[in-house]
Design a protein around this motif. Structure first.
Motif, PDB file in Angstrom:
ATOM      1  N   ALA A  73       0.825  -1.210   0.000  1.00  0.00           N
ATOM      2  CA  ALA A  73       0.000   0.000   0.000  1.00  0.00           C
ATOM      3  C   ALA A  73       0.857   1.257   0.000  1.00  0.00           C
ATOM      4  N   VAL A  74       1.926   1.238   0.772  1.00  0.00           N
ATOM      5  CA  VAL A  74       2.831   2.401   0.812  1.00  0.00           C
ATOM      6  C   VAL A  74       3.452   2.627  -0.561  1.00  0.00           C
ATOM      7  N   THR A  75       3.902   1.560  -1.206  1.00  0.00           N
ATOM      8  CA  THR A  75       4.500   1.702  -2.532  1.00  0.00           C
ATOM      9  C   THR A  75       3.521   2.353  -3.502  1.00  0.00           C
ATOM     10  N   ILE A  76       2.261   1.900  -3.463  1.00  0.00           N
ATOM     11  CA  ILE A  76       1.256   2.406  -4.403  1.00  0.00           C
ATOM     12  C   ILE A  76       0.916   3.866  -4.128  1.00  0.00           C
ATOM     13  N   LEU A  77       0.525   4.168  -2.890  1.00  0.00           N
ATOM     14  CA  LEU A  77       0.032   5.520  -2.601  1.00  0.00           C
ATOM     15  C   LEU A  77       1.155   6.547  -2.499  1.00  0.00           C
ATOM     16  N   ALA A  78       2.319   6.148  -2.021  1.00  0.00           N
ATOM     17  CA  ALA A  78       3.437   7.099  -2.006  1.00  0.00           C
ATOM     18  C   ALA A  78       3.786   7.508  -3.431  1.00  0.00           C
ATOM     19  N   ALA A  79       3.696   6.548  -4.369  1.00  0.00           N
ATOM     20  CA  ALA A  79       3.941   6.878  -5.777  1.00  0.00           C
ATOM     21  C   ALA A  79       2.862   7.820  -6.296  1.00  0.00           C
ATOM     22  N   VAL A  80       1.607   7.560  -5.939  1.00  0.00           N
ATOM     23  CA  VAL A  80       0.515   8.449  -6.357  1.00  0.00           C
ATOM     24  C   VAL A  80       0.758   9.863  -5.866  1.00  0.00           C
ATOM     25  N   HIS A  81       1.196  10.006  -4.617  1.00  0.00           N
ATOM     26  CA  HIS A  81       1.345  11.333  -4.016  1.00  0.00           C
ATOM     27  C   HIS A  81       2.574  12.087  -4.505  1.00  0.00           C
ATOM     28  N   ARG A  82       3.459  11.386  -5.208  1.00  0.00           N
ATOM     29  CA  ARG A  82       4.558  12.110  -5.863  1.00  0.00           C
ATOM     30  C   ARG A  82       4.348  12.144  -7.380  1.00  0.00           C
ATOM     31  N   ASP A  83       3.077  11.877  -7.785  1.00  0.00           N
ATOM     32  CA  ASP A  83       2.687  11.932  -9.189  1.00  0.00           C
ATOM     33  C   ASP A  83       3.440  10.936 -10.061  1.00  0.00           C
ATOM     34  N   ARG A  85       2.381   7.698 -11.209  1.00  0.00           N
ATOM     35  CA  ARG A  85       1.349   6.678 -11.321  1.00  0.00           C
ATOM     36  C   ARG A  85       1.856   5.412 -12.009  1.00  0.00           C
ATOM     37  N   GLN A  86       2.880   5.546 -12.807  1.00  0.00           N
ATOM     38  CA  GLN A  86       3.442   4.364 -13.476  1.00  0.00           C
ATOM     39  C   GLN A  86       3.942   3.357 -12.444  1.00  0.00           C
ATOM     40  N   THR A  87       4.632   3.844 -11.414  1.00  0.00           N
ATOM     41  CA  THR A  87       5.111   2.951 -10.355  1.00  0.00           C
ATOM     42  C   THR A  87       3.956   2.346  -9.589  1.00  0.00           C
ATOM     43  N   ALA A  88       2.917   3.153  -9.335  1.00  0.00           N
ATOM     44  CA  ALA A  88       1.753   2.661  -8.607  1.00  0.00           C
ATOM     45  C   ALA A  88       1.066   1.536  -9.380  1.00  0.00           C
ATOM     46  N   ALA A  90       2.338  -0.342 -11.717  1.00  0.00           N
ATOM     47  CA  ALA A  90       3.238  -1.494 -11.824  1.00  0.00           C
ATOM     48  C   ALA A  90       3.165  -2.355 -10.568  1.00  0.00           C
ATOM     49  N   GLN A  91       3.068  -1.724  -9.412  1.00  0.00           N
ATOM     50  CA  GLN A  91       2.952  -2.480  -8.166  1.00  0.00           C
ATOM     51  C   GLN A  91       1.642  -3.263  -8.124  1.00  0.00           C
ATOM     52  N   VAL A  92       0.558  -2.641  -8.574  1.00  0.00           N
ATOM     53  CA  VAL A  92      -0.731  -3.328  -8.635  1.00  0.00           C
ATOM     54  C   VAL A  92      -0.640  -4.538  -9.574  1.00  0.00           C
ATOM     55  N   ASP A  93      -0.028  -4.343 -10.733  1.00  0.00           N
ATOM     56  CA  ASP A  93       0.102  -5.440 -11.705  1.00  0.00           C
ATOM     57  C   ASP A  93       0.921  -6.591 -11.132  1.00  0.00           C
ATOM     58  N   ARG A  94       2.016  -6.271 -10.443  1.00  0.00           N
ATOM     59  CA  ARG A  94       2.858  -7.321  -9.863  1.00  0.00           C
ATOM     60  C   ARG A  94       2.086  -8.122  -8.817  1.00  0.00           C
ATOM     61  N   ALA A  95       1.308  -7.420  -8.013  1.00  0.00           N
ATOM     62  CA  ALA A  95       0.556  -8.096  -6.959  1.00  0.00           C
ATOM     63  C   ALA A  95      -0.491  -9.035  -7.545  1.00  0.00           C
ATOM     64  N   HIS A  96      -1.181  -8.598  -8.598  1.00  0.00           N
ATOM     65  CA  HIS A  96      -2.183  -9.459  -9.226  1.00  0.00           C
ATOM     66  C   HIS A  96      -1.517 -10.646  -9.919  1.00  0.00           C
ATOM     67  N   ALA A  97      -0.363 -10.412 -10.533  1.00  0.00           N
ATOM     68  CA  ALA A  97       0.352 -11.510 -11.188  1.00  0.00           C
ATOM     69  C   ALA A  97       0.808 -12.539 -10.158  1.00  0.00           C
ATOM     70  N   GLN A  98       1.212 -12.070  -8.979  1.00  0.00           N
ATOM     71  CA  GLN A  98       1.621 -12.981  -7.913  1.00  0.00           C
ATOM     72  C   GLN A  98       0.459 -13.861  -7.479  1.00  0.00           C
ATOM     73  N   LEU A  99      -0.724 -13.271  -7.343  1.00  0.00           N
ATOM     74  CA  LEU A  99      -1.907 -14.056  -6.994  1.00  0.00           C
ATOM     75  C   LEU A  99      -2.214 -15.095  -8.072  1.00  0.00           C
ATOM     76  N   ASP A 100      -2.060 -14.707  -9.319  1.00  0.00           N
ATOM     77  CA  ASP A 100      -2.336 -15.623 -10.421  1.00  0.00           C
ATOM     78  C   ASP A 100      -1.377 -16.806 -10.379  1.00  0.00           C
ATOM     79  N   ARG A 101      -0.100 -16.536 -10.122  1.00  0.00           N
ATOM     80  CA  ARG A 101       0.873 -17.629 -10.029  1.00  0.00           C
ATOM     81  C   ARG A 101       0.551 -18.548  -8.854  1.00  0.00           C
ATOM     82  N   GLU A 102       0.171 -17.953  -7.735  1.00  0.00           N
ATOM     83  CA  GLU A 102      -0.155 -18.757  -6.563  1.00  0.00           C
ATOM     84  C   GLU A 102      -1.407 -19.594  -6.810  1.00  0.00           C
TER      85      GLU A 102
END
Length: 258
Positions: A73-83, A85-88, A90-102
């Protein structure tokens, strides 16, 4: 850095934000310090001043922490607050991909244990008799004996050993490989799953699950995997809900800057 418009400037006390979110005032401060909330302005006396942007960010932050964990959550929102959004994103995509692999791993493991449950050792009379004798006499099987029982080559058993799937012992006097009941059962499981075309990674995971189970029963291990699969389903929905909260917050921020 984007600045909120006057529509977000009405002051909100930290205690009000904390009450709405069901957390303490100190936790609100911790959220702000971690980057989950936009930086608060300060009064002349040094007190934090919050506004609507912090209230909306806190709604998103609470959902993201539940779904992605604190660090995610910190990775996502801290990226949002420094404008950034690409990093934010990317973190969401990685997390969903991890769930898919699991999810794929659990599904394959469940399929593996279905094979094991439907092909237990007691349906193989020779193997079952050999294990019963080993239990009564406290003996072991040598590699040739086990290979004959399983209907495989000794070189196959050596390959499984090199792959970390089976772990035979060694005779002290001769150094020959010997298999106790546990190692022989593992070899039987490996043979079944290899016949089912399961990859080595799934077979190793299945063995690890069997070894971690108190009694090693395949049906109970399968039940535990089903429970984890249900938990994974709930995590997926939690992340979807968190994603919706994030999008709502981002849309609000965009609206404040138009």
């Amino acid at each position: 850095m984007r600045k909120p418009s006057s529509g977000a400037s009405r002051a909100i006390r930290g205690s009000v934000l904390a009450h709405e979110a069901g957390i303490s005032v100190q936790q609100v401060r911790n959220y702000e310090q971690a980057g989950l909330l936009p930086r608060a302005t300060r009064t002349a006396a040094g007190y934090r001043e919050f506004d609507e942007s912090h209230r909306r960010a806190l709604i998103a932050a609470r959902a993201l922490v539940r779904a992605y964990g604190w660090d995610g959550a910190v990775t996502i929102l801290a990226a949002v607050h420094r404008d950034d959004r690409q990093t934010a994103v990317a973190q969401v995509d990685r997390a969903h991909a991890q769930l898919d692999r699991e999810r794929e791993r659990i599904q394959r493991a469940l399929q593996a244990f279905e094979v094991v449950v439907t092909h237990p050792l007691d349906t193989d009379p020779r193997m079952s008799a050999a294990l019963d004798q080993m239990a009564r006499q406290g003996t072991h099987l040598r590699i040739g004996q086990l290979a004959a029982l399983l209907g495989v080559r000794t070189s196959t058993l050596r390959f499984w050993e090199q792959a970390g799937l089976i772990r035979p012992g060694r005779e002290r006097a001769t150094g020959y490989r010997v298999f106790d009941i546990g190692a022989a059962r593992d070899a039987h499981l490996v043979r079944l799953l290899r016949e089912g075309n399961f990859p080595t990674t799934i077979i190793r995971a299945a063995l690890d699950e069997m070894h971690s189970s108190p009694d090693g029963r395949p049906d109970r291990v399968g039940a535990e995997l089903s429970r984890r699969n249900a938990q994974l389903h709930e995590r997926s929905w939690a992340r979807l809900r968190a994603d919706a909260a994030l999008v709502a917050y981002l849309d609000w921020r965009d609206g404040q800057n138009t």
